[in-house]
Design a protein around this motif. Structure first.
Motif, PDB file in Angstrom:
ATOM      1  N   SER A   1      -6.684 -12.780 -12.631  1.00  0.00           N
ATOM      2  CA  SER A   1      -5.456 -12.067 -12.286  1.00  0.00           C
ATOM      3  C   SER A   1      -5.550 -11.594 -10.852  1.00  0.00           C
ATOM      4  N   ALA A   2      -4.415 -11.611 -10.182  1.00  0.00           N
ATOM      5  CA  ALA A   2      -4.368 -11.027  -8.844  1.00  0.00           C
ATOM      6  C   ALA A   2      -4.519  -9.517  -8.991  1.00  0.00           C
ATOM      7  N   THR A   3      -5.301  -8.930  -8.132  1.00  0.00           N
ATOM      8  CA  THR A   3      -5.481  -7.482  -8.154  1.00  0.00           C
ATOM      9  C   THR A   3      -5.713  -6.993  -6.734  1.00  0.00           C
ATOM     10  N   ARG A   4      -5.416  -5.731  -6.517  1.00  0.00           N
ATOM     11  CA  ARG A   4      -5.595  -5.145  -5.199  1.00  0.00           C
ATOM     12  C   ARG A   4      -5.944  -3.679  -5.349  1.00  0.00           C
ATOM     13  N   THR A   5      -6.487  -3.122  -4.300  1.00  0.00           N
ATOM     14  CA  THR A   5      -6.807  -1.698  -4.278  1.00  0.00           C
ATOM     15  C   THR A   5      -5.521  -0.889  -4.385  1.00  0.00           C
ATOM     16  N   ASP A   6      -5.538   0.113  -5.225  1.00  0.00           N
ATOM     17  CA  ASP A   6      -4.408   1.043  -5.350  1.00  0.00           C
ATOM     18  C   ASP A   6      -4.498   2.022  -4.180  1.00  0.00           C
ATOM     19  N   THR A   7      -3.563   1.908  -3.259  1.00  0.00           N
ATOM     20  CA  THR A   7      -3.579   2.759  -2.052  1.00  0.00           C
ATOM     21  C   THR A   7      -2.599   3.921  -2.137  1.00  0.00           C
ATOM     22  N   SER A   8      -2.087   4.192  -3.334  1.00  0.00           N
ATOM     23  CA  SER A   8      -1.059   5.225  -3.474  1.00  0.00           C
ATOM     24  C   SER A   8      -1.544   6.612  -3.051  1.00  0.00           C
ATOM     25  N   SER A   9      -2.838   6.858  -3.127  1.00  0.00           N
ATOM     26  CA  SER A   9      -3.332   8.182  -2.732  1.00  0.00           C
ATOM     27  C   SER A   9      -3.930   8.189  -1.326  1.00  0.00           C
ATOM     28  N   TRP A  10      -3.878   7.079  -0.629  1.00  0.00           N
ATOM     29  CA  TRP A  10      -4.436   7.022   0.718  1.00  0.00           C
ATOM     30  C   TRP A  10      -3.551   7.794   1.689  1.00  0.00           C
ATOM     31  N   GLU A  11      -4.154   8.657   2.467  1.00  0.00           N
ATOM     32  CA  GLU A  11      -3.402   9.470   3.423  1.00  0.00           C
ATOM     33  C   GLU A  11      -2.613   8.589   4.396  1.00  0.00           C
ATOM     34  N   ILE A  12      -3.206   7.520   4.846  1.00  0.00           N
ATOM     35  CA  ILE A  12      -2.546   6.648   5.825  1.00  0.00           C
ATOM     36  C   ILE A  12      -1.271   6.013   5.258  1.00  0.00           C
ATOM     37  N   CYS A  13      -1.203   5.848   3.941  1.00  0.00           N
ATOM     38  CA  CYS A  13      -0.038   5.205   3.318  1.00  0.00           C
ATOM     39  C   CYS A  13       1.014   6.193   2.836  1.00  0.00           C
ATOM     40  N   GLY A  14       0.627   7.432   2.607  1.00  0.00           N
ATOM     41  CA  GLY A  14       1.585   8.373   2.043  1.00  0.00           C
ATOM     42  C   GLY A  14       1.862   9.580   2.894  1.00  0.00           C
ATOM     43  N   SER A  15       1.276   9.635   4.046  1.00  0.00           N
ATOM     44  CA  SER A  15       1.408  10.827   4.883  1.00  0.00           C
ATOM     45  C   SER A  15       2.667  10.777   5.733  1.00  0.00           C
ATOM     46  N   SER A  16       3.313  11.906   5.834  1.00  0.00           N
ATOM     47  CA  SER A  16       4.473  11.997   6.725  1.00  0.00           C
ATOM     48  C   SER A  16       4.025  12.287   8.159  1.00  0.00           C
TER      49      SER A  16
END
Length: 156
Positions: free
Chosen positions: A40-55
């Motif tokens: 199966s294709a899989t990837r790192t869950d980046t939902s909590s990464w500051e770089i991805c969710g920071s304003s």
């Protein structure tokens, strides 16, 4: 030599990514064997990464735009199991092969982003040809679900 070879087409590595392979099955050796591999294709869950969710941090200012959009788009574990493949490998006696799932990874602000593609390549012998992929880890520090690691079985 009679074994099935599944070649996976991957996109060209984006600047900053390193290619890798994950060994998911050793098939054959002392006896002829038929092995089934499901990936199966899989990837790192980046939902909590500051770089991805920071304003306050604009990921595209820290990383090239195509890299930041790939890493930060579709964040969350719900996107991990998007596509899977199943394939049989048949080997002759004395002809071991290894099935290797292809991927790529990148160090992003001391966090490792990994993507593993559905599908695999086989190589004669016991080793993959590329560097080993780092483990795909959830934000909680857990390894990705067993389905993303590839499921395999052999019949001798």
């Amino acid at each position: 030599q009679h074994w099935s070879i599944k070649t996976t087409t991957t996109t060209t590595t984006t600047t900053g990514f390193s290619t890798c392979e994950k060994p998911i099955l050793h098939c054959g050796g002392d006896a002829a064997a038929e092995c089934t591999v499901t990936t199966s294709a899989t990837r790192t869950d980046t939902s909590s990464w500051e770089i991805c969710g920071s304003s306050t941090i604009d990921a595209s200012k820290v990383l090239p735009l195509e890299v930041s959009s790939e890493i930060c788009s579709n964040t969350g574990s719900e996107t991990e199991q998007t596509r899977s493949e199943e394939k049989k490998i048949t080997t002759d006696k004395g002809q071991p092969v290894v099935a290797c799932q292809q991927g790529k990874y990148m160090n992003v602000q001391n966090q490792i982003y990994v993507i593993l593609y559905a599908g695999f390549q086989t190589h004669a012998g016991q080793a993959c040809k590329e560097k080993a992929c780092p483990a795909v880890v959830s934000p909680e520090g857990n390894l990705a679900s067993p389905m993303s690691a590839g499921v395999s079985f052999c019949v001798l």
